[in-house]
Design an enzyme around this catalytic site. Structure first.
Site, PDB file in Angstrom:
ATOM      1  N   ARG A  30       0.851  -1.189   0.000  1.00 22.53           N
ATOM      2  CA  ARG A  30       0.000   0.000   0.000  1.00 22.53           C
ATOM      3  C   ARG A  30       0.893   1.247   0.000  1.00 22.53           C
ATOM      4  O   ARG A  30       1.987   1.217   0.572  1.00 22.53           O
ATOM      5  CB  ARG A  30      -0.881   0.039   1.253  1.00 22.53           C
ATOM      6  CG  ARG A  30      -2.036  -0.945   1.246  1.00 22.53           C
ATOM      7  CD  ARG A  30      -3.124  -0.546   0.249  1.00 22.53           C
ATOM      8  NE  ARG A  30      -4.234  -1.486   0.245  1.00 22.53           N
ATOM      9  CZ  ARG A  30      -4.319  -2.535  -0.589  1.00 22.53           C
ATOM     10  NH1 ARG A  30      -3.367  -2.770  -1.457  1.00 22.53           N
ATOM     11  NH2 ARG A  30      -5.380  -3.328  -0.538  1.00 22.53           N
ATOM     12  N   HIS A  37      -0.823   0.412 -10.055  1.00 23.80           N
ATOM     13  CA  HIS A  37      -1.512  -0.556  -9.182  1.00 23.80           C
ATOM     14  C   HIS A  37      -2.028  -1.749  -9.995  1.00 23.80           C
ATOM     15  O   HIS A  37      -3.225  -2.069  -9.956  1.00 23.80           O
ATOM     16  CB  HIS A  37      -2.667   0.116  -8.422  1.00 23.80           C
ATOM     17  CG  HIS A  37      -3.029  -0.606  -7.144  1.00 23.80           C
ATOM     18  ND1 HIS A  37      -3.411   0.031  -5.993  1.00 23.80           N
ATOM     19  CD2 HIS A  37      -3.035  -1.933  -6.842  1.00 23.80           C
ATOM     20  CE1 HIS A  37      -3.664  -0.847  -5.040  1.00 23.80           C
ATOM     21  NE2 HIS A  37      -3.430  -2.059  -5.534  1.00 23.80           N
TER      22      HIS A  37
END
Lengths: 308, 308
Positions: B223, B271
């Site tokens: 993250r 991502h």
């Protein structure tokens, strides 16, 4: 007796040092500093000057400094009775397998396109290519080809292999010489690891590109002579080939004006897929040198007729 | 009874279709098209709107659409009695392992520098980083971390692993929570696969970068909140970190003006390290939905206290 190291483009000092570390009594010359031509019985060569080997009356063996021997086979001035050998080092095949795995992963993960997007500050997810939707095909299943095929297999890829004689490799669909058409029809990513011989020269041509499964990709880590360069340009322009990763070229260094440089569908590396390690090579050279002195069979002899 | 799919940034139609293909009698809503809030007992969420889950009187379970659950844990408006689960799909860990392997191979083979040389038509072999001269270190040894660590091990890398509780993985040097210093001192390429919790937030900071073995590299696929972005910039500028590969960011999409975009020591992907597959996810969602209806224990329950 002496051992001669020859190359027009390689620094051979680390090889001489590694040999002397293994056996301080060795007599090692580096071309062009040859003390006595008559004493040279064993030579190690990589891109040697033309006609060099015609003047050594007692030369018995020339070892390539790498896995390829096309530079020796193409020199007609080397007497027929000189035995050729080559270096088959585990680290060479490991490096090649790494290079090919990296190239294949970068193809399916679209690394080039993400780097291009990054340069333009563009955040845009792209569909990756699923492993189970494609197959890779390794041309040439010698020591290096087999290692590469099994590494790809172990990383979850569908792997086909093609070789002159029928091979059996667990989990790899092996095709033999006369099954080239079937092999290509089942292959998306074609990986050339063939020796360069009159038979394989120019094998990567338009006809081959047309026979591949779509989408198609090329990875050439063998020799520049395998590829018909203008056919690749045409195949990229017409989307027959989506991307090519090339480590070898017909002229090296690749000339600054060569059309390959500017193409974003081509990834170029400067013949670095595998680099011989002086220490590892020295052990293999010394082994064969001692075998020659004792009159034993040499390791990794080259069949000059077959071309590898 | 109905099942609700919620996301601000994902197209959920393929997930609904995959669910209905498995069980045509299911009642599936996609936010914001909710027919009857009182019927919703099970929700699947990825980046849901704030406060959304406060108005479902019969909601029992929320499943994350991925492996991470920080988006659920950070929403204090979700009632305490709602059970969280997540999707632990083999293809997710496989994709992540592929992404990390690709990044590690590109680091040691200097892919970025070769691409840069290609743009300038420069033929210059560079020393690659030898596998046996470095070690990679995986932070977080859950399902994804273990798969990544073993894939790197199987490809010939020295692998260290670090996790909250002591793990045992063949051929991986496992360190536990209080051995972070020793783990970092033995690690060149640090790979973050941790869950994002108050404890791990900002863990990738200057102190950590300083503790790594040189040369040091960062791969963050967990993250954005794990990384202190200004510390990374400083570490790159002072060569504490040689290169960073980042798939996640504190703000996504990464803003066009963000300083990361223009840095050649940073590789950015949007991502995409792993993307859930609708068919595979649908099977796992349906399994837990049926378990809930039957009052059975759910698979892959999340410990809201521990944060994963």
């Amino acid at each position: 007796m002496s051992l001669l190291l020859v190359s027009k483009n390689r620094n051979l000092k680390p090889y001489k040092e590694a040999l002397l570390e293994l056996d301080p009594n060795l007599d090692v010359d580096i071309w062009p500093g040859i003390q006595n031509k008559e004493r040279v019985q064993f030579a190690v060569a990589w891109r040697h000057p033309a006609n060099l080997f015609d003047g050594f009356p007692n030369l018995k063996v020339i070892s390539s400094l790498g896995a390829g021997v096309d530079h020796l086979l193409s020199d007609n001035t080397i007497p027929d009775d000189i035995q050729f050998t080559r270096i088959v080092a585990p680290s060479l095949s490991g490096q090649l397998a790494d290079y090919v795995l990296t190239a294949v992963l970068n193809i399916i993960r679209k690394t080039d396109r993400y780097l291009d997007q990054q340069r333009r500050a563009i955040w845009r997810p792209l569909d990756s290519i699923k492993k189970d939707a494609i197959a890779v095909g390794v041309m040439g299943l010698g020591a290096i080809g087999e290692k590469t095929a099994t590494r790809l297999r172990d990383n979850g890829f569908n792997v086909n292999g093609w070789s002159k004689s029928q091979k059996q490799i667990d989990g790899v669909n092996c095709y033999r010489k006369d099954q080239l058409g079937s092999f290509l029809a089942q292959t998306n990513i074609i990986i050339c690891l063939l020796p360069l011989t009159p038979e394989t020269e120019g094998i990567l041509d338009l006809e081959l590109f047309k026979s591949l499964k779509k989408p198609s990709f090329l990875i050439n880590v063998a020799r520049g002579g395998h590829l018909v360069e203008e056919d690749l340009i045409y195949a990229l322009d017409t989307d027959l080939i989506s991307h090519a990763t090339l480590d070898v070229f017909s002229e090296e260094p690749l000339p600054e004006s060569h059309p390959f440089w500017g193409r974003d569908k081509i990834t170029i590396t400067p013949h670095i897929a595998s680099v011989t390690d002086p220490k590892e090579s020295a052990e293999l050279i010394l082994e064969n040198y001692k075998r020659m002195l004792s009159g034993m069979d040499l390791l990794h002899q080259v069949d000059r007729e077959a071309g590898y």
